[in-house]
Design a protein around this motif. Structure first.
Motif, mmCIF file in Angstrom:
data_model
loop_
_atom_site.group_PDB
_atom_site.id
_atom_site.type_symbol
_atom_site.label_atom_id
_atom_site.label_comp_id
_atom_site.label_asym_id
_atom_site.label_seq_id
_atom_site.Cartn_x
_atom_site.Cartn_y
_atom_site.Cartn_z
ATOM 1 N N ASP A 55 14.119 20.108 1.922
ATOM 2 C CA ASP A 55 14.435 20.576 2.895
ATOM 3 C C ASP A 55 13.537 20.385 4.541
ATOM 4 O O ASP A 55 12.998 20.123 3.811
ATOM 5 C CB ASP A 55 14.171 21.950 2.604
ATOM 6 C CG ASP A 55 14.314 22.471 3.711
ATOM 7 O OD1 ASP A 55 14.953 23.114 4.392
ATOM 8 O OD2 ASP A 55 14.234 24.375 3.218
ATOM 9 N N ASP A 56 13.952 20.623 5.693
ATOM 10 C CA ASP A 56 14.188 19.734 6.229
ATOM 11 C C ASP A 56 13.740 21.052 7.319
ATOM 12 O O ASP A 56 12.872 20.303 9.012
ATOM 13 C CB ASP A 56 15.011 18.366 7.550
ATOM 14 C CG ASP A 56 15.235 17.585 6.204
ATOM 15 O OD1 ASP A 56 14.224 17.190 5.693
ATOM 16 O OD2 ASP A 56 16.801 16.666 6.672
ATOM 17 N N SER A 57 13.572 21.822 6.749
ATOM 18 C CA SER A 57 13.640 23.307 8.209
ATOM 19 C C SER A 57 11.710 23.137 8.250
ATOM 20 O O SER A 57 10.977 22.829 7.091
ATOM 21 C CB SER A 57 14.374 24.063 7.984
ATOM 22 O OG SER A 57 14.485 24.497 6.522
ATOM 23 N N ALA A 115 2.119 30.790 10.150
ATOM 24 C CA ALA A 115 1.543 30.024 9.182
ATOM 25 C C ALA A 115 2.735 29.586 8.450
ATOM 26 O O ALA A 115 3.422 30.278 8.245
ATOM 27 C CB ALA A 115 0.594 30.575 8.626
ATOM 28 N N LEU A 116 2.671 28.753 7.249
ATOM 29 C CA LEU A 116 3.616 27.837 6.815
ATOM 30 C C LEU A 116 3.663 28.772 5.677
ATOM 31 O O LEU A 116 2.782 29.129 5.329
ATOM 32 C CB LEU A 116 3.153 26.179 6.230
ATOM 33 C CG LEU A 116 3.141 25.578 7.430
ATOM 34 C CD1 LEU A 116 2.907 24.518 7.387
ATOM 35 C CD2 LEU A 116 4.835 25.055 7.888
ATOM 36 N N THR A 117 5.114 28.919 4.884
ATOM 37 C CA THR A 117 5.076 29.519 3.723
ATOM 38 C C THR A 117 6.389 28.636 3.049
ATOM 39 O O THR A 117 6.598 27.529 3.303
ATOM 40 C CB THR A 117 6.093 30.732 4.294
ATOM 41 O OG1 THR A 117 7.265 30.759 4.638
ATOM 42 C CG2 THR A 117 5.381 31.391 5.069
ATOM 43 N N CYS A 118 6.543 28.873 1.690
ATOM 44 C CA CYS A 118 7.370 28.257 0.394
ATOM 45 C C CYS A 118 7.360 26.669 0.931
ATOM 46 O O CYS A 118 6.203 26.422 0.882
ATOM 47 C CB CYS A 118 8.821 28.676 1.964
ATOM 48 S SG CYS A 118 9.123 29.616 1.629
ATOM 49 N N GLY A 119 8.625 26.138 0.903
ATOM 50 C CA GLY A 119 8.380 24.988 0.833
ATOM 51 C C GLY A 119 7.460 23.923 1.697
ATOM 52 O O GLY A 119 6.874 22.499 1.885
ATOM 53 N N SER A 120 7.415 24.718 3.243
ATOM 54 C CA SER A 120 6.308 23.317 4.035
ATOM 55 C C SER A 120 4.791 23.932 3.890
ATOM 56 O O SER A 120 3.933 23.387 3.241
ATOM 57 C CB SER A 120 6.882 24.373 5.480
ATOM 58 O OG SER A 120 7.897 24.737 5.661
ATOM 59 N N ALA A 121 4.185 24.961 3.300
ATOM 60 C CA ALA A 121 3.142 25.131 3.106
ATOM 61 C C ALA A 121 2.675 24.085 1.334
ATOM 62 O O ALA A 121 1.853 23.885 1.348
ATOM 63 C CB ALA A 121 2.616 26.610 2.408
ATOM 64 N N LEU A 122 3.400 24.105 0.734
ATOM 65 C CA LEU A 122 3.366 23.408 -0.500
ATOM 66 C C LEU A 122 3.475 21.397 -0.664
ATOM 67 O O LEU A 122 3.035 21.422 -0.895
ATOM 68 C CB LEU A 122 5.017 24.152 -1.593
ATOM 69 C CG LEU A 122 4.512 25.302 -1.971
ATOM 70 C CD1 LEU A 122 5.438 25.318 -3.273
ATOM 71 C CD2 LEU A 122 3.083 25.778 -2.800
ATOM 72 N N THR A 123 4.475 21.379 0.205
ATOM 73 C CA THR A 123 4.159 20.219 0.063
ATOM 74 C C THR A 123 2.889 19.212 1.008
ATOM 75 O O THR A 123 2.574 18.203 -0.181
ATOM 76 C CB THR A 123 5.370 20.164 2.024
ATOM 77 O OG1 THR A 123 6.733 20.477 0.947
ATOM 78 C CG2 THR A 123 5.939 17.691 1.150
#
Length: 91
Positions: A82-84, A65-73
């Motif tokens: 952050d492109d990762s 599941a997505l976490t960190c910035g990937s989940a917030l964006t």
């Protein structure tokens, strides 16, 4: 009759088959919906809507599941650039 598309949508665009079965959706119904193209099987036992974000689908396809910035964006929450893709894969 319950609509698997609606249930998956309410669950964020991705759902496990076991979760859908708890909501009354049979395995046969899931298979029919996949054949019809209304949902996609992204991994054994994991289903997504065709319009679900690509990063969410990628994470689910790898069992995470997505976490960190990937989940917030996707929720329009500002994060450092952050492109990762950040993915949680469990313990």
């Amino acid at each position: 009759m319950l609509d698997p598309v609606m249930i998956i949508s309410r669950l964020g665009g991705v759902a496990r088959g076991a979760t859908l079965q708890k909501h009354g959706i049979s395995r046969k119904r899931l298979a029919r919906e996949v054949v019809a193209g209304s949902i996609d099987r992204v991994r054994a036992g994991v289903f997504a809507l065709p319009q679900t974000d690509a990063a969410v689908r990628t994470a689910a396809a790898h069992g995470g599941a997505l976490t960190c910035g990937s989940a917030l964006t996707p929720h329009k929450i500002w994060v450092l650039t952050d492109d990762s893709i950040h993915v949680w894969l469990g313990e």
